[in-house]
Design an enzyme around this catalytic site. Structure first.
Site, PDB file in Angstrom:
ATOM      1  N   LYS A  48       3.968  -7.580  25.437  1.00 45.87           N
ATOM      2  CA  LYS A  48       2.605  -7.652  24.888  1.00 45.87           C
ATOM      3  C   LYS A  48       2.162  -9.112  24.781  1.00 45.87           C
ATOM      4  CE  LYS A  48       3.638  -3.647  22.075  1.00 45.87           C
ATOM      5  NZ  LYS A  48       3.629  -2.734  23.210  1.00 45.87           N
ATOM      6  N   LYS A 103       3.440  -0.870  30.715  1.00 49.90           N
ATOM      7  CA  LYS A 103       2.013  -0.562  30.536  1.00 49.90           C
ATOM      8  C   LYS A 103       1.218  -1.770  30.005  1.00 49.90           C
ATOM      9  CE  LYS A 103       1.196   0.327  25.827  1.00 49.90           C
ATOM     10  NZ  LYS A 103       2.356  -0.417  25.369  1.00 49.90           N
ATOM     11  N   LYS A 144      15.793   0.120  33.269  1.00 46.14           N
ATOM     12  CA  LYS A 144      15.130   1.110  32.406  1.00 46.14           C
ATOM     13  C   LYS A 144      15.816   2.469  32.493  1.00 46.14           C
ATOM     14  CE  LYS A 144      11.146  -0.917  30.990  1.00 46.14           C
ATOM     15  NZ  LYS A 144      10.468  -0.860  29.722  1.00 46.14           N
ATOM     16  N   GLY A 156       3.101   4.000  22.136  1.00 44.42           N
ATOM     17  CA  GLY A 156       3.701   5.314  21.879  1.00 44.42           C
ATOM     18  C   GLY A 156       3.208   5.965  20.594  1.00 44.42           C
ATOM     19  N   ASN A 157       2.995   5.149  19.548  1.00 40.81           N
ATOM     20  CA  ASN A 157       2.621   5.717  18.244  1.00 40.81           C
ATOM     21  C   ASN A 157       1.191   6.253  18.215  1.00 40.81           C
ATOM     22  OD1 ASN A 157       1.490   3.058  18.321  1.00 40.81           O
ATOM     23  ND2 ASN A 157       1.272   3.116  16.104  1.00 40.81           N
TER      24      ASN A 157
HETATM   25  P1  ADP Z   1       4.531   0.392  22.294  1.00 40.33           P
HETATM   26  O1  ADP Z   1       4.811   1.831  22.531  1.00 40.33           O
HETATM   27  O2  ADP Z   1       3.279   0.179  21.524  1.00 40.33           O
HETATM   28  O3  ADP Z   1       4.614  -0.466  23.526  1.00 40.33           O
HETATM   29  P2  ADP Z   1       6.983  -0.951  21.446  1.00 40.33           P
HETATM   30  O4  ADP Z   1       8.018  -0.303  20.590  1.00 40.33           O
HETATM   31  O5  ADP Z   1       7.309  -1.182  22.874  1.00 40.33           O
HETATM   32  O6  ADP Z   1       5.670  -0.075  21.260  1.00 40.33           O
HETATM   33  O7  ADP Z   1       6.576  -2.362  20.811  1.00 40.33           O
HETATM   34  C1  ADP Z   1       6.134  -2.489  19.474  1.00 40.33           C
HETATM   35  C2  ADP Z   1       7.289  -2.858  18.534  1.00 40.33           C
HETATM   36  O8  ADP Z   1       7.687  -4.198  18.731  1.00 40.33           O
HETATM   37  C3  ADP Z   1       6.943  -2.838  17.068  1.00 40.33           C
HETATM   38  O9  ADP Z   1       6.993  -1.537  16.548  1.00 40.33           O
HETATM   39  C4  ADP Z   1       8.033  -3.734  16.465  1.00 40.33           C
HETATM   40  O10 ADP Z   1       9.107  -2.985  15.970  1.00 40.33           O
HETATM   41  C5  ADP Z   1       8.548  -4.520  17.646  1.00 40.33           C
HETATM   42  N1  ADP Z   1       8.571  -5.991  17.487  1.00 40.33           N
HETATM   43  C6  ADP Z   1       9.493  -6.773  18.088  1.00 40.33           C
HETATM   44  N2  ADP Z   1       9.291  -8.050  17.799  1.00 40.33           N
HETATM   45  C7  ADP Z   1       8.196  -8.110  17.000  1.00 40.33           C
HETATM   46  C8  ADP Z   1       7.497  -9.179  16.369  1.00 40.33           C
HETATM   47  N3  ADP Z   1       7.876 -10.447  16.529  1.00 40.33           N
HETATM   48  N4  ADP Z   1       6.413  -8.878  15.614  1.00 40.33           N
HETATM   49  C9  ADP Z   1       6.029  -7.599  15.450  1.00 40.33           C
HETATM   50  N5  ADP Z   1       6.655  -6.535  16.027  1.00 40.33           N
HETATM   51  C10 ADP Z   1       7.728  -6.775  16.789  1.00 40.33           C
HETATM   52 MG    MG Z   2       6.355  -0.787  24.722  1.00 44.47          MG
END
Ligand code: ADP
Ligand code: MG
Length: 316
Positions: free
Chosen positions: A277, A215, A131, A14-15
């Site tokens: 991820k 995704k 969701k 998203g970022n």
């Molecule tokens: P995206 O849009 O990239 O999928 P998400 O918000 O779904 O973003 O996932 C990324 C987020 O996961 C990071 O911004 C962070 O806040 C969170 N996060 C949760 N657990 C962890 C972890 N163990 N290490 C790093 N980030 C984490």
């Molecule tokens: Mg995500």
């Protein structure tokens, strides 16, 4: 053209498309996409690339706009909303990358493939949709929509009622051969938002369903199927951490799939954000021993690819 080092799938979070607290204007999205593309353009010198992106906020906005205008024009079905989001996000990435590539002296074209992804009608996720999507409604409105449209709606943490959809596992990318065909001669944007979920009917036709595919899982499947060497997941953190956001947080540089599984069991990765991820990374490196997955931010993408930043996951 110089010899490429291999194939890469870059999953943009998203970022990469909007800043925190963004109002979500199209103009801002294009600006953020341009910034992201400047950071990643160099990768395209060395790798044949497919770009996957998220679409959560965008889908929400299109849906709310459509629902709000329901007395003037028919509400768009959710699969169509997904297709619309792939279209305009792909368009922005095409413009942003075109500019970054031109400034960088690389003249490879960029093309978006509207992508459908087959899901299993019997996926257990359909039994418990989780969701939330679109606007908030009163209980009365929600009950009417459930009756009239067959939606599933749930009360969302005291904020009102909201439609929920399932998040099934991606089974097959319908346009995979097209993606493979274009890959190398174009930078391909595909499986945006995880792809438009479709089910295959007995007569062989495809039917869009109201669901969202993660995704990160779609990017992983696509990476496996195009024979990618690297799955690069770019998100809002430079590195994956254990004890994330706690005083004893430790950022991870290089871990094996087994270590990642161990940390996963210990509950270090939040469901719905980092967990998919990590799961995608583990699945990808296990699919072929030479493969590696990297999780980092767009700003550290180059360093991460060179092993100087980000978190790399390898088989062993
Ligand atoms: P995206 O849009 O990239 O999928 P998400 O918000 O779904 O973003 O996932 C990324 C987020 O996961 C990071 O911004 C962070 O806040 C969170 N996060 C949760 N657990 C962890 C972890 N163990 N290490 C790093 N980030 C984490
Ligand atoms: Mg995500």
């Amino acid at each position: 053209m110089t010899e490429k080092k291999g194939k890469i799938v870059i999953a943009l979070g998203g970022n990469a498309l909007q800043d925190t607290n963004s109002s979500g204007t199209a103009e801002e999205q294009l600006e953020v996409a341009k910034r992201t593309c400047e950071y990643i353009v160099e990768i395209l010198d060395n790798y044949e690339a497919v770009i996957v992106h998220g679409n959560g906020p965008q889908v929400g906005r299109i849906l709310i706009a459509s629902e709000t205008a329901k007395d003037i024009t028919p509400v768009m079905p959710f699969d169509v909303v997904g297709a619309m989001s792939q279209g305009y996000i792909g368009y922005h990435i095409q413009q942003a990358l075109h500019l970054a590539l031109k400034n960088h002296g690389n003249h490879i074209p960029v093309a978006t493939v509207i992508t459908q992804v087959v899901v299993d009608q019997n996926d257990p996720a359909f039994e418990n949709p989780t969701k939330p999507i679109g606007s908030f409604y009163s209980e009365e409105e929600a009950k009417e929509m459930m009756d009239k449209n067959g939606y599933i709606m749930k009360e969302d943490a005291g904020r009102g009622w909201r439609r929920v959809v399932a998040s099934p596992i991606p089974q097959r990318i319908v346009e995979i051969d097209t993606v493979k065909h274009l890959c190398g001669s174009s930078v391909v944007v595909a499986a945006g938002g995880g792809g438009i979920p479709v089910i295959e009917l007995p007569d062989g036709s495809l039917k869009g369903v109201a669901a969202v595919i993660d995704k990160d899982f779609a990017a992983e499947l696509l990476a496996e199927q195009i024979g990618a060497d690297i799955l690069l997941i770019l998100t809002a953190v430079d590195k994956v951490a254990i004890n994330y956001n706690k005083p004893n947080q430790i950022d991870l540089d290089l871990i094996t799939a087994a270590q990642a599984e161990e940390y996963m069991k210990q509950g270090h990765f939040a469901a719905g954000s980092m967990l998919p991820k990590i799961k995608a990374a583990i699945k990808f490196v296990k699919s072929n021993p030479g493969r590696k997955a990297i999780i980092s931010s767009p700003y550290k993408a180059i360093e991460a690819l060179e092993g100087r930043d980000g978190t790399t996951i390898i088989l062993e």
